[in-house]
Design a protein around this motif. Structure first.
Motif, PDB file in Angstrom:
ATOM      1  N   UNK A  18       0.860  -1.179   0.000  1.00  0.00           N
ATOM      2  CA  UNK A  18       0.000   0.000   0.000  1.00  0.00           C
ATOM      3  C   UNK A  18       0.897   1.230   0.000  1.00  0.00           C
ATOM      4  N   UNK A  19       1.446   1.508  -1.174  1.00  0.00           N
ATOM      5  CA  UNK A  19       2.434   2.582  -1.286  1.00  0.00           C
ATOM      6  C   UNK A  19       2.310   3.249  -2.643  1.00  0.00           C
ATOM      7  N   UNK A  20       2.600   4.543  -2.649  1.00  0.00           N
ATOM      8  CA  UNK A  20       2.459   5.364  -3.841  1.00  0.00           C
ATOM      9  C   UNK A  20       3.680   6.265  -3.954  1.00  0.00           C
ATOM     10  N   UNK A  21       4.149   6.476  -5.188  1.00  0.00           N
ATOM     11  CA  UNK A  21       5.277   7.375  -5.418  1.00  0.00           C
ATOM     12  C   UNK A  21       4.866   8.450  -6.417  1.00  0.00           C
ATOM     13  N   UNK A  22       5.431   9.642  -6.245  1.00  0.00           N
ATOM     14  CA  UNK A  22       5.201  10.719  -7.212  1.00  0.00           C
ATOM     15  C   UNK A  22       6.511  11.446  -7.452  1.00  0.00           C
ATOM     16  N   UNK A  23       6.631  12.006  -8.650  1.00  0.00           N
ATOM     17  CA  UNK A  23       7.836  12.753  -9.008  1.00  0.00           C
ATOM     18  C   UNK A  23       7.457  14.073  -9.636  1.00  0.00           C
ATOM     19  N   UNK A  24       8.215  15.132  -9.323  1.00  0.00           N
ATOM     20  CA  UNK A  24       7.870  16.465  -9.827  1.00  0.00           C
ATOM     21  C   UNK A  24       8.949  16.977 -10.776  1.00  0.00           C
ATOM     22  N   UNK A  25       8.669  18.126 -11.367  1.00  0.00           N
ATOM     23  CA  UNK A  25       9.517  18.697 -12.405  1.00  0.00           C
ATOM     24  C   UNK A  25      10.923  19.012 -11.909  1.00  0.00           C
ATOM     25  N   UNK A  26      11.066  19.354 -10.638  1.00  0.00           N
ATOM     26  CA  UNK A  26      12.394  19.689 -10.104  1.00  0.00           C
ATOM     27  C   UNK A  26      13.208  18.449  -9.743  1.00  0.00           C
ATOM     28  N   UNK A  27      12.628  17.246  -9.866  1.00  0.00           N
ATOM     29  CA  UNK A  27      13.369  16.012  -9.639  1.00  0.00           C
ATOM     30  C   UNK A  27      13.129  15.357  -8.291  1.00  0.00           C
ATOM     31  N   UNK A  28      12.292  15.944  -7.448  1.00  0.00           N
ATOM     32  CA  UNK A  28      12.051  15.355  -6.124  1.00  0.00           C
ATOM     33  C   UNK A  28      11.073  14.191  -6.239  1.00  0.00           C
ATOM     34  N   UNK A  29      11.352  13.121  -5.504  1.00  0.00           N
ATOM     35  CA  UNK A  29      10.492  11.944  -5.457  1.00  0.00           C
ATOM     36  C   UNK A  29       9.886  11.853  -4.052  1.00  0.00           C
ATOM     37  N   UNK A  30       8.583  11.640  -3.986  1.00  0.00           N
ATOM     38  CA  UNK A  30       7.900  11.494  -2.700  1.00  0.00           C
ATOM     39  C   UNK A  30       7.240  10.125  -2.635  1.00  0.00           C
ATOM     40  N   UNK A  31       7.321   9.490  -1.464  1.00  0.00           N
ATOM     41  CA  UNK A  31       6.683   8.193  -1.227  1.00  0.00           C
ATOM     42  C   UNK A  31       5.588   8.361  -0.185  1.00  0.00           C
ATOM     43  N   UNK A  32       4.441   7.730  -0.436  1.00  0.00           N
ATOM     44  CA  UNK A  32       3.300   7.829   0.464  1.00  0.00           C
ATOM     45  C   UNK A  32       2.785   6.421   0.795  1.00  0.00           C
ATOM     46  N   UNK A  33       2.187   6.335   1.972  1.00  0.00           N
ATOM     47  CA  UNK A  33       1.452   5.133   2.352  1.00  0.00           C
ATOM     48  C   UNK A  33       0.032   5.557   2.696  1.00  0.00           C
ATOM     49  N   UNK A  34      -0.883   5.508   1.718  1.00  0.00           N
ATOM     50  CA  UNK A  34      -2.240   6.021   1.940  1.00  0.00           C
ATOM     51  C   UNK A  34      -2.946   5.317   3.089  1.00  0.00           C
ATOM     52  N   UNK A  35      -3.680   6.105   3.891  1.00  0.00           N
ATOM     53  CA  UNK A  35      -4.499   5.564   4.961  1.00  0.00           C
ATOM     54  C   UNK A  35      -5.898   6.151   4.812  1.00  0.00           C
ATOM     55  N   UNK A  36      -6.883   5.283   4.907  1.00  0.00           N
ATOM     56  CA  UNK A  36      -8.261   5.728   4.724  1.00  0.00           C
ATOM     57  C   UNK A  36      -9.068   5.414   5.970  1.00  0.00           C
TER      58      UNK A  36
END
Length: 376
Positions: free
Chosen positions: A358-376
């Protein structure tokens, strides 16, 4: 952005780099500083250790996680930026597409350090993205001129030239009450201003494999203007296709879900064997014009993660995050926003769910990568 999340997350960068992370600890493992000679566009794992990268330098590279100091081999065959990599697990053929309009197959069963045998499988103008359905029975291709091509009963061992494939005649579905529609028509090589006199008729005695259907899906609010299909994804169970598109004036962006409607034609070559019905949509932020934003399905297909300005949105077919087959509306309806996350300082361009956690990654234009663990 791609990766076997249980072992490594790989990130394609705008420069020449590929980044590798441990997805559990978020620790940066390694940087391939000169993976290519230009921007790295896409990464695809072939198995748990071998992966491929493609680049604006027109090449594809094969890598082995056990030996990252050098490439396994470089593949040369495209004449322009290579944007997409797919893998047919049935034939072990690597499939790539680029802005030269070519879809090329590579025989990875016979690769050496000098490359591997390849051939041009298909060509079309304005090609943007190419995807294989999960069972590899269909190939979908999106174009900047608003066409969506589907090759049915896919056989990658054949090479297709213009007019050498069977085409499926047009059928238009009626508009829903809010203006959503899905339409299809037959064509040779799709292009803007396609003249019907240029259409190559299907030839007698052809194999039913690789039958071509060309669709012109319309977007809510865009009935009188063309659109560019920039991002193309497939539902993990093969039920639908997910697209991100922008108007030709680049003043609106939409995320749309189209359900595959299977069915044999009543007569050969009269009705499409598969038409797409627009089931869900949502308008996007239209931030970062000119950049392609890659969205994704969750592994179970219940959630969609969409880049949204400086963050991401989690979207669902209903408020309970139900399965698509249980949420098919009679009329086109809006996707439900489940959660918005803003954690970047620049425009988000890509998102990816882990296939195992249960994990999600995103990347932005400046090169930073973020990892998330969604909780509902």
């Amino acid at each position: 952005m791609e990766g076997r999340f249980q072992s490594v997350l790989t990130v394609a960068c705008e420069q020449t780099e590929v980044l590798l992370f441990d997805p559990i600890s978020s620790r940066h493992i390694k940087t391939l500083t000169e993976a290519h000679e230009d921007c790295v566009n896409n990464i695809r794992f072939l198995d748990n250790r071998l992966f491929a990268t493609c680049s604006d330098d027109t090449t594809i590279a094969l890598w082995d996680l056990r030996k990252l100091n050098s490439k396994v081999c470089s593949l040369h065959g495209h004449a322009s930026w290579v944007k997409n990599i797919e893998y047919d697990t049935n034939t072990r053929l690597l499939v790539t597409s680029g802005f030269d309009g070519n879809v090329i197959t590579w025989d990875t069963n016979r690769f050496t350090e000098d490359g591997c045998p390849h051939k041009k499988f298909f060509h079309t103008r304005y090609l943007m993205r190419m995807r294989l359905t999960p069972d590899c029975s269909k190939m979908l291709i999106s174009t900047s001129s608003g066409y969506l091509l589907i090759l049915h009963d896919l056989d990658l061992t054949q090479s297709l030239e213009v007019g050498s494939y069977r085409m499926l005649r047009a059928r238009r579905t009626p508009l829903s009450s809010d203006g959503g529609t899905s339409a299809s028509r037959s064509a040779g090589t799709p292009r803007q201003g396609n003249d019907s006199s240029k259409i190559h008729p299907p030839r007698e005695g052809l194999s039913p494999r690789n039958s071509l259907e060309v669709l012109t899906p319309e977007i809510p609010g865009e009935r009188d203007r063309g659109n560019c299909i920039t991002s193309l994804q497939l539902h993990p169970k093969g039920w639908a296709t997910l697209i991100r598109c922008s108007s030709n004036m680049d003043d609106q962006e939409w995320t749309c879900v189209y359900e595959f409607q299977e069915g044999a034609p009543t007569r050969p070559l009269v009705s499409p064997r598969c038409s797409l019905r627009l089931t869900h949509y949502i308008e996007e932020a239209n931030v970062g014009r000119g950049y392609i934003k890659e969205l994704c399905f969750s592994p179970d297909g219940r959630l969609i993660c969409s880049p949204y300005g400086y963050g991401v949105r989690l979207l669902a077919f209903d408020e309970n995050c139900g399965e698509l087959v249980d949420c098919l509306p009679v009329q086109t309806s809006c996707l439900r926003e489940i959660r918005s996350i803003y954690s970047h300082s620049d425009v988000v361009l890509t998102t990816k769910f882990s296939p195992t956690h249960c994990q999600l990654a995103s990347g932005c234009l400046s090169g930073r990568v973020a990892l998330y663990q969604p909780k509902f």
